[in-house]
Design an enzyme around this catalytic site. Structure first.
Site, PDB file in Angstrom:
ATOM      1  CB  THR B 261      -0.930   0.023   1.232  1.00 17.34           C
ATOM      2  OG1 THR B 261      -0.086   0.041   2.421  1.00 17.34           O
ATOM      3  CG2 THR B 261      -1.866  -1.148   1.286  1.00 17.34           C
ATOM      4  CG  LEU B 264      -3.198   4.476  -0.811  1.00 19.69           C
ATOM      5  CD1 LEU B 264      -3.878   3.454  -1.718  1.00 19.69           C
ATOM      6  CD2 LEU B 264      -4.132   5.678  -0.571  1.00 19.69           C
ATOM      7  CG  HIS B 371      11.689  -0.062  15.958  1.00 19.25           C
ATOM      8  ND1 HIS B 371      11.876  -1.415  16.112  1.00 19.25           N
ATOM      9  CD2 HIS B 371      12.920   0.461  15.817  1.00 19.25           C
ATOM     10  CE1 HIS B 371      13.163  -1.703  16.022  1.00 19.25           C
ATOM     11  NE2 HIS B 371      13.827  -0.578  15.846  1.00 19.25           N
ATOM     12  CD  GLU B 419      13.162  -0.035  12.496  1.00 19.33           C
ATOM     13  OE1 GLU B 419      14.088   0.721  12.218  1.00 19.33           O
ATOM     14  OE2 GLU B 419      13.368  -1.238  12.825  1.00 19.33           O
ATOM     15  CD  GLU B 420      14.376  -4.508  13.584  1.00 20.13           C
ATOM     16  OE1 GLU B 420      14.903  -4.412  12.467  1.00 20.13           O
ATOM     17  OE2 GLU B 420      14.943  -4.167  14.640  1.00 20.13           O
ATOM     18  CD  GLU B 428       1.514   1.713   5.970  1.00 18.99           C
ATOM     19  OE1 GLU B 428       0.395   1.873   5.463  1.00 18.99           O
ATOM     20  OE2 GLU B 428       2.569   1.644   5.296  1.00 18.99           O
ATOM     21  CD  GLU B 431       1.945   5.219   3.367  1.00 19.05           C
ATOM     22  OE1 GLU B 431       2.791   4.967   2.513  1.00 19.05           O
ATOM     23  OE2 GLU B 431       1.206   4.349   3.867  1.00 19.05           O
ATOM     24  CG  ASP B 448      15.999   2.018  16.319  1.00 19.11           C
ATOM     25  OD1 ASP B 448      15.955   1.135  17.181  1.00 19.11           O
ATOM     26  OD2 ASP B 448      15.876   1.765  15.098  1.00 19.11           O
TER      27      ASP B 448
END
Lengths: 740, 740
Positions: B261, B264, B371, B419-420, B428, B431, B448
């Site tokens: 995606t 999106l 993350h 994240e990995e 996302e 987005e 991180d």
């Protein structure tokens, strides 16, 4: 006496205390606020608006128009340069000018006919004898048409070329028109004659080429432009109608902006793509002609009678063509010959920019603009708009110079160059200053042709701007009536709003018909386009008849369009009122619930037209419905916040915050990847659309494409466009929600 | 007496007036200002920062880490869900939590090995007898490695497949590596063994496939990770080095974000492209192995000795392969066999979000994130960062709950999922909320892996953020020294700035190594990535040795990486200090002149490397030079405006205006069409780059491509990229200029 004095002093001490308390609390705290606090909370001043409206003067507009239309001022010609100087002189005037004004130049790709070797349209027999030649220029009824600077009618961006073929009549040059002809005729090698309207200029030729047609003529059909009138005694200078020799010039391209530098401002050493990469221009020669010449060709055609809707007002029964002319015609067996000598050149085109600096929020821009270039004298298109803009700047400039007023926000005026060739000046401006304009522009007001006719206001806009258009139009008298512009308008264009009942219908800005395009579609700035317009019950004219011809002169405008210049004045007052409200209101006069109403309207159309078809292909519209509902809810929430706030008493940062939400609402609908094949169309709601369903353009076009092909990958694209518009609407809704 | 009383009253009237005047003028006007005016002008409170830094506690961080690493928590597994609950519990704590916290879910495309049918790497002889089998799991030294939830080492997004072939050693799997092999060997049908580093994981397989190679093994070379050490007695648990059976897992993809995606947000019914359209993942099976197994394969290879730089620390002279094994080997004539059973699934991945609402400008966001998902227990990657984030939120949350503090701007904390697998949760999120985040985000801070080692701070950032990193790091003590983090840092990473002399070197955020990518490259938000790092003079380790293995545990972190958790604390204090400054400063602590310096540095590199070549192809760099100069001038102008302003005494709208200029500076460099082939890379300055010249990426890559091919169209592309970057820099400069 001591005691008495003490008594007096004691009393005095009391009053001293009372004095301190009074001084501290009773005297209006407003006056103890720093000046910036009072400035920051100041709202629009209705008395300033009244004064401003009263000063807008018909005779000043008229004189502006006279000056602007002295000579033809096609883009980049000496006449255009003269208007640059005129605009600068006016905007730099020490008494009525703006804070500053300057020119900005771009080197743009334009297409011109060859002055010494004009384009020729003729009919030649098999021995190459010329049987007929179309006019090279329009007939002169006034000295203006004799001006040597009147450009020969031509189709800008049509390639040069020398083509011959049998003639067919192809109605409006739509795909469906050629398909119909193609059922019975071999179109290969033919020349098509088409009428203006129903399809984009350039598409008439692009469509034709798909059928092997080698050249296209385009004429103005008197049924469409003259309410059927064709004789010289009934046309200009006797009326506003187009004389038989009048020819509509125009730019034959689909994309707007400089065609060699998409997304890049056309500076001297900007990368220019090879011209072979340009799409959207005619692949075959095209040339416009007048209906006098068209009649000579169409009325000699052989072949079947045309179907319903193709017949026009020329004095014969229209035929499709044999192809070619009928046996009884002197033109029998002859070919139509197009000899086109257009050349493309890089030329220097100027925008003229002027600014009034905002007092409180100078970093917020209200932009008001119109193009300056015309095809010939351009009295109506575009000078009627420029004459209005100059009158607005004169009155505002004077108030500023006299220290009587300064807007809260900055106002930028743009006099764009080379619009006629494809909105080039405004597009290059938005490309060059993309970031700055995206960040700061509150609204764009476009007044191009300010007066088509004297009947009614017409406006197209982002739905966010509907309310300020209504407010402004209620405060202006409609010329020739005792009503307001609003009350007059509602009689001509109206719709039933679920929220308001019957209101004037503000159109959507879905196209790229004038310089609002780069602002609305590329920048995502809340835009509007304002003019005075016809009574559609009195004429079918596709547009005012002298459009893009040598008859669009001061004489035409002042005799036949708006003799008293009162419609010009009404537009100046309405658009000027909108402008001042946008610039001065503490809270931007945008309404996000009106936007919700438009989205609901689009949704309802989409559901009706497409839900079943999508469901049959496994795609649900539920998320889109939820997104529109979320938008409605967050819009209601923001409206409530606005209603419950007393912004004049709160931190100026609160008004700024809400204003940012309102300013950026249209921006939230941008998706630069949604329409990769359409230059600068980034607004997911208002982008151009091929489908006739008035709804979300990407979705509608993709579903219809999928229906045509039935391909899985096309239904995938429909699903993708559904997701794109859903995410855009939900994303916009998030911006209206509580800011955190 | 009347007279006396009158006298007294007269005196009283005088004091009454004085009282009024005193009340009106003498009493501090500040106190008569409305509260919002005082709030609006309040700057960062250094005493709050001191208190905040003092409260950040090593033992709290340690306990956070212990809790976070109890079980493996690979994305979307039960262990991951447990960390979701833990984060929510902490952020919703009534005494130390945030204003609010919630989870947001996406349905994302992930790749997993098959638990019941694990991937197999073996050597089989021509009769298909298995001569050697690589380990399916890492050796257990502690109970953590025995956890059944430890995922088998694998290459995420490698296709499933069953391939066999002769082995070759291909160094790092770069194109140049395969090209070298290809000079003497027929690679068709071979399996390549490559070492990690030097090239992206997935590119090792993508490059290989171009040469007909059918499968790729990837191992961790002890020369690169263990400073050459290979024996169990020298590796974990005896040191921080990687045990022989340790395998680096990883995501084998080029693009980030959910792969089905792009652009999106991956909601339930979002359009998902067919998986065949995914690019950037291995076209052939790939599998990582440990160096114990790699040694068994590499040291048996036939063929020529490897060239300089290809030799590693395994106990043999490395050969290229015959292809295949040497005649004297028991593996002679045998094939390497990859049997890969990875499957892709849509799984539910959560971001956990938490918010502290801003008091004055709630519509401005400082975002701090990391993350949450790991490959196994992920003590260092990512839990060292999450442990720090939780300690920052505990201390800030407590101050908020106790009413002692509330930031000027809103703070958003993000605990990103998946994240990995390719920075999916953060991508996302950007987005879904693109518009809102673009409009309002001041900065993004990414922590991180917070501690790679204990030597020095390391930071990469947009140049705008250099100054706040310096300010913050000067106020924190470096662990194990008497110096500030800043003074320590400058000893390890430094550069000579034309403006400041020797300063710590802040890296550029040109890649997509962690969740800053979507913020920096897609949103154009000023971002930074902060950690504690090695002394490079003491180790060549490519990364901390237990990276992405089953040894990255609480025991490893607390025994070998940061036993006292003082480096964790130093990062918490530095990043936390940056966070509070960004949230509380009246004027954003961004420096646009530092940005100018970076652009000048890039320009100088571009001129040196490319000016002659471009000139030889008719392209001038003058406009780019002018754009950079304009940027410098307008940056200087804005700096001067800031210096000459007393913002605490002026309208809050002035600070907001300047802050908007600073906040939106990185945004001004975005061009969504500049790199159509690279997902979400829109920042024209910091986008990823193939060229080794540290300069404008589009220009550098295009010039080098044109040099390779010599094609006119490629030089055209170089010119185009020059125009793109020139316009972006000039456009950014315009945003720093006077606002009107």
């Amino acid at each position: 006496m001591l005691k008495e004095v003490l008594l007096g002093l004691l009393a005095g001490a009391g009053v001293f205390t009372v004095g301190i308390l009074l001084g501290h609390f009773a005297i209006d705290k407003g006056s103890s606020l720093p000046e910036w606090a009072r400035d920051a909370s100041r709202d629009v001043d209705e008395s300033i608006i009244e004064k401003f409206l009263a000063e807008l003067d018909t005779s000043e507009i008229k004189e502006n128009l006279r000056e602007l239309t002295k000579v033809p001022h096609m883009a980049t010609t000496p006449g255009d340069e003269a208007t640059v100087d005129f605009m600068l002189k006016r905007w730099q005037d020490p008494k009525t000018g703006l804070d500053s004004a300057w020119r900005e130049d771009y080197k743009v790709y334009l297409s011109f006919p060859n002055k010494t070797n004009p384009n020729k349209v003729s009919v030649v027999d098999p021995e190459n004898r010329v049987l007929f030649t179309a006019r090279e220029k329009e007939k002169a009824y006034k000295p203006e048409q004799e001006d040597p600077e009147v450009v020969q009618p031509y189709a800008a961006y049509s390639p040069a070329g020398n083509v011959k073929g049998k003639l067919v009549y192809a109605n409006q040059g739509k795909m469906s028109d050629y398909e119909l002809l193609n059922q019975t005729l071999d179109l290969t090698g033919c020349i098509a004659i088409t009428r203006y309207g129903g399809e984009g200029r350039s598409k008439k030729a692009i469509n034709a080429a798909k059928f092997g047609i080698v050249g296209v003529l385009v004429y103005t059909e008197p049924y469409d432009i003259n309410d059927g009138l064709v004789s010289e005694s009934e046309t200009y200078p006797h009326s506003w109608y187009l004389p038989p020799s009048g020819v509509e010039r125009g730019s034959y391209n689909i994309d707007f902006g400089d065609l060699l530098t998409p997304y890049l401002a056309a500076k001297d050493d900007t990368y220019r793509r090879p011209k072979e990469e340009i799409t959207g221009i005619p692949p075959i020669p095209a040339q416009p002609i007048g209906f006098e010449d068209a009649e000579r060709l169409i009325c000699e055609l052989d072949g079947d009678n045309v179907p319903d809707g193709w017949q026009g007002s020329l004095n014969c029964t229209y035929k499709l063509g044999g192809p070619g002319f009928k046996p009884t015609s002197p033109l029998n067996n002859s070919n139509v010959h197009l000899d086109i000598y257009n050349t493309e050149r890089l030329e220097n085109s100027a925008n003229v920019m002027g600014v009034i600096r905002g007092s409180v929020e100078p970093d917020r821009y209200v932009i008001y603009g119109n193009h300056r270039d015309s095809w010939v004298h351009g009295a109506i298109d575009p000078s009627s708009g420029t004459a209005v803009m100059l009158e607005i700047t004169r009155v505002l400039g004077k108030m500023v110079k006299e220290g009587k007023w300064r807007p809260r926000r900055s106002i930028i005026f743009g006099s764009w160059g080379a619009e006629e060739f494809g909105l080039i000046g405004s597009a290059e401006y938005t490309e060059e200053y993309f970031s700055k304009l995206s960040e700061r522009t509150v609204a764009y007001i476009n007044v191009d042709i300010s007066v088509f006719a004297n009947a009614t206001l017409r406006a197209s806009a982002s739905p966010a701007a509907q309310s300020v258009l209504f407010t402004a139009s209620k405060q202006v008298n409609a010329p020739g009536t005792t009503k307001s512009v609003y009350d007059n308008w509602i009689q001509y264009f109206n719709r039933t709003s679920p929220n308001y009942g019957i209101i004037p219908n503000v159109g959507f800005l879905t196209g790229a018909g004038s310089d609002y395009a780069a602002f609305m579609h590329y920048l995502g700035v809340t835009s509007m386009d304002i003019s005075y317009y016809y009574d559609r019950s009195k004429t079918r004219a596709r547009i005012y008849p002298a459009y893009h011809t040598a008859y669009d002169t001061f004489d035409y405008a002042s005799t036949h369009i708006d003799p008293g210049f009162t419609s010009h004045q009404a537009v100046a007052r309405t658009a000027g009122n909108v402008l001042v409200r946008l610039a001065d209101s503490l809270l931007l006069p945008f309404n996000c619930s009106d936007y919700a109403e438009s989205l609901e309207q689009y949704l309802s159309q989409a559901v009706t037209a497409f839900e079943g078809k999508l469901a049959a292909n496994g795609v649900s519209m539920e998320s889109l419905k939820k997104a529109v509902q979320l938008f409605r809810e967050t819009a209601t929430k923001l409206d409530r916040l606005i209603r419950d706030s007393d912004l004049a008493k709160e931190t100026p940062l609160k008004a700024r915050r809400i204003n940012d939400q309102l300013m950026l609402l249209d921006r939230a609908f941008l998706d630069p990847l949604a329409f990769p094949e359409k230059y600068a169309f980034r607004h997911v709601i208002w982008a151009s659309r091929s489908s006739s369903v008035p709804t979300f353009p990407g979705l509608a076009d993709a579903v219809e494409q999928a229906e045509r092909t039935g391909l899985k990958e096309d239904w995938d694209q429909a699903h993708k466009h559904l997701s794109i518009v859903t995410q855009a609407i939900a994303g916009a809704a998030h911006t209206l929600d509580d800011v955190i």
